[in-house]
Design a protein around this motif. Sequence first.
Motif, mmCIF file in Angstrom:
data_model
loop_
_atom_site.group_PDB
_atom_site.id
_atom_site.type_symbol
_atom_site.label_atom_id
_atom_site.label_comp_id
_atom_site.label_asym_id
_atom_site.label_seq_id
_atom_site.Cartn_x
_atom_site.Cartn_y
_atom_site.Cartn_z
ATOM 1 N N THR A 297 -66.977 -11.373 20.893
ATOM 2 C CA THR A 297 -67.379 -12.213 22.020
ATOM 3 C C THR A 297 -66.222 -13.068 22.516
ATOM 4 O O THR A 297 -65.959 -13.173 23.720
ATOM 5 C CB THR A 297 -68.560 -13.121 21.622
ATOM 6 N N LEU A 298 -65.502 -13.695 21.574
ATOM 7 C CA LEU A 298 -64.382 -14.550 21.955
ATOM 8 C C LEU A 298 -63.228 -13.731 22.533
ATOM 9 O O LEU A 298 -62.524 -14.184 23.450
ATOM 10 C CB LEU A 298 -63.922 -15.375 20.759
ATOM 11 N N THR A 299 -63.031 -12.528 22.014
ATOM 12 C CA THR A 299 -62.000 -11.645 22.572
ATOM 13 C C THR A 299 -62.331 -11.294 24.013
ATOM 14 O O THR A 299 -61.472 -11.373 24.908
ATOM 15 C CB THR A 299 -61.873 -10.363 21.730
ATOM 16 N N ARG A 300 -63.576 -10.933 24.260
ATOM 17 C CA ARG A 300 -64.000 -10.598 25.621
ATOM 18 C C ARG A 300 -63.855 -11.801 26.540
ATOM 19 O O ARG A 300 -63.458 -11.683 27.700
ATOM 20 C CB ARG A 300 -65.447 -10.100 25.586
ATOM 21 N N ALA B 177 -56.156 -9.883 18.623
ATOM 22 C CA ALA B 177 -55.029 -10.600 19.216
ATOM 23 C C ALA B 177 -54.053 -9.630 19.862
ATOM 24 O O ALA B 177 -53.518 -9.891 20.954
ATOM 25 C CB ALA B 177 -54.329 -11.443 18.166
ATOM 26 N N ASP B 178 -53.821 -8.493 19.217
ATOM 27 C CA ASP B 178 -52.902 -7.507 19.779
ATOM 28 C C ASP B 178 -53.492 -6.879 21.041
ATOM 29 O O ASP B 178 -52.760 -6.568 21.994
ATOM 30 C CB ASP B 178 -52.593 -6.435 18.741
ATOM 31 N N GLN B 179 -54.808 -6.723 21.053
ATOM 32 C CA GLN B 179 -55.472 -6.232 22.260
ATOM 33 C C GLN B 179 -55.253 -7.197 23.424
ATOM 34 O O GLN B 179 -54.969 -6.775 24.550
ATOM 35 C CB GLN B 179 -56.971 -6.060 21.989
ATOM 36 N N ILE B 180 -55.361 -8.490 23.155
ATOM 37 C CA ILE B 180 -55.128 -9.505 24.191
ATOM 38 C C ILE B 180 -53.676 -9.474 24.652
ATOM 39 O O ILE B 180 -53.380 -9.551 25.852
ATOM 40 C CB ILE B 180 -55.507 -10.896 23.658
ATOM 41 N N ARG B 181 -52.763 -9.339 23.712
ATOM 42 C CA ARG B 181 -51.330 -9.264 24.061
ATOM 43 C C ARG B 181 -51.061 -8.080 24.974
ATOM 44 O O ARG B 181 -50.378 -8.204 25.997
ATOM 45 C CB ARG B 181 -50.505 -9.161 22.774
ATOM 46 N N ARG B 182 -51.620 -6.917 24.650
ATOM 47 C CA ARG B 182 -51.397 -5.729 25.485
ATOM 48 C C ARG B 182 -51.979 -5.927 26.882
ATOM 49 O O ARG B 182 -51.384 -5.510 27.880
ATOM 50 C CB ARG B 182 -52.010 -4.490 24.824
ATOM 51 N N HIS B 183 -53.148 -6.566 26.944
ATOM 52 C CA HIS B 183 -53.815 -6.768 28.228
ATOM 53 C C HIS B 183 -53.002 -7.674 29.155
ATOM 54 O O HIS B 183 -52.840 -7.381 30.346
ATOM 55 C CB HIS B 183 -55.204 -7.379 27.998
ATOM 56 N N THR C 142 -50.282 -16.730 14.325
ATOM 57 C CA THR C 142 -49.841 -15.959 15.484
ATOM 58 C C THR C 142 -51.032 -15.427 16.272
ATOM 59 O O THR C 142 -51.069 -15.510 17.512
ATOM 60 C CB THR C 142 -48.950 -14.787 15.030
ATOM 61 N N ALA C 143 -52.012 -14.884 15.562
ATOM 62 C CA ALA C 143 -53.177 -14.298 16.226
ATOM 63 C C ALA C 143 -53.981 -15.360 16.980
ATOM 64 O O ALA C 143 -54.377 -15.153 18.136
ATOM 65 C CB ALA C 143 -54.052 -13.583 15.201
ATOM 66 N N ALA D 109 -47.717 -11.619 18.575
ATOM 67 C CA ALA D 109 -46.371 -12.080 18.917
ATOM 68 C C ALA D 109 -45.655 -11.023 19.753
ATOM 69 O O ALA D 109 -45.767 -9.822 19.474
ATOM 70 C CB ALA D 109 -45.569 -12.389 17.660
ATOM 71 N N ASN D 110 -44.910 -11.468 20.768
ATOM 72 C CA ASN D 110 -44.191 -10.516 21.623
ATOM 73 C C ASN D 110 -42.832 -11.062 22.056
ATOM 74 O O ASN D 110 -42.337 -10.764 23.143
ATOM 75 C CB ASN D 110 -45.022 -10.173 22.857
ATOM 76 N N ALA D 111 -42.231 -11.881 21.190
ATOM 77 C CA ALA D 111 -40.903 -12.437 21.461
ATOM 78 C C ALA D 111 -40.301 -12.873 20.133
ATOM 79 O O ALA D 111 -41.024 -13.066 19.148
ATOM 80 C CB ALA D 111 -40.994 -13.618 22.427
ATOM 81 N N ALA D 112 -38.984 -13.037 20.111
ATOM 82 C CA ALA D 112 -38.322 -13.465 18.878
ATOM 83 C C ALA D 112 -36.948 -14.012 19.189
ATOM 84 O O ALA D 112 -36.341 -13.686 20.217
ATOM 85 C CB ALA D 112 -38.195 -12.298 17.891
ATOM 86 N N ILE D 113 -36.476 -14.864 18.283
ATOM 87 C CA ILE D 113 -35.058 -15.224 18.251
ATOM 88 C C ILE D 113 -34.399 -14.284 17.263
ATOM 89 O O ILE D 113 -34.834 -14.172 16.114
ATOM 90 C CB ILE D 113 -34.847 -16.684 17.820
ATOM 91 N N SER D 114 -33.360 -13.607 17.698
ATOM 92 C CA SER D 114 -32.646 -12.669 16.843
ATOM 93 C C SER D 114 -31.310 -13.274 16.429
ATOM 94 O O SER D 114 -30.872 -14.284 16.979
ATOM 95 C CB SER D 114 -32.425 -11.350 17.586
#
Length: 320
Positions: A6-9, A37-43, A255-256, A288-293
Amino acid sequence: MTRLETLTRQVLDGQEITRQEALELYEQPLEELCRCADQIRRHFCGTRFDLCTIINGKSGKCSENCRFCAQSAHNHTGAAEYPLLSAEELTAQARVNRDQGVLRYSIVTSGKRLSSGEVDALCEAIRQIRSEVGISVCVSAGLLDEEQYRRLKEAGAERAHNNLETSCRNFPNVCTTHTFDDKVAAIRAAQAAGLTVCSGGIMGLGETVEDRIDMALSLRELGIKSVPVNMLNPIPGTPLAQNEPLGGDELLRITAVYRFLLPDASIRLAGGRGLLEDKGRGCFQSGANAAISGDMLTTAGITVETDLRLLQELGYEVRL
């Protein structure tokens, strides 16, 4: 439909998660939470990955008493001490990073804020970097005012970094030489000057789950779209040297939940990532979809080559 579904939707439909709902999320089964969380990131973000590097542009002798920091003059860590690097030195390192495939380069300086003369020198370095290298430049120069940020933007800086570090409630337990409100004022000054802002915090300072969520809510209120999530790497000689680093599962959960709270942000694994057994792979599959390298300010990091190989394997595209 489960509460998690429900919260994801709700997030996918563009509705914000409340503080209470975030606390509920924190208690959900980890594997399912990370999957959602990964589904939300992709969306919201697709396959875009924001990879940046940092340089310790001015080191040590900081007047502030941040309890986690190796560069504070109040702590005794043996960290390097040197003034602002020259434009030539900063440009040379920018070129190295660009040639490795990095698109964003952040110049980080110790101290409460740069002096007016140091801001002028940093502006000259930024102009040289933009002219000779072309890489996107971010500055982390302390509690500057709008006029100083405007000068940096006019020189070619695109983003300012200023971590909140923790929640407003917990901030006095972390630092007493400046305030949470001072941080917010600097962030708003950078935004008023036309810079985007990168701001997040450190996990493992002794904060509660509520503190972590409240910091994310503050970032959401400020409109922050680049959010570093650091994991405390306890440094000998600092007051937090005895803190136990967080476990990998705890960082996955943080992260999620941050992805639910900040669905379209770049959630950036930063300091402490090298302590994780998988070097962040799990988090990059959990929101997560970013990082310091590369290296951090006073500790070793993960090489750009290693990160680029991992990101390609996970199907990400490194782009601004």
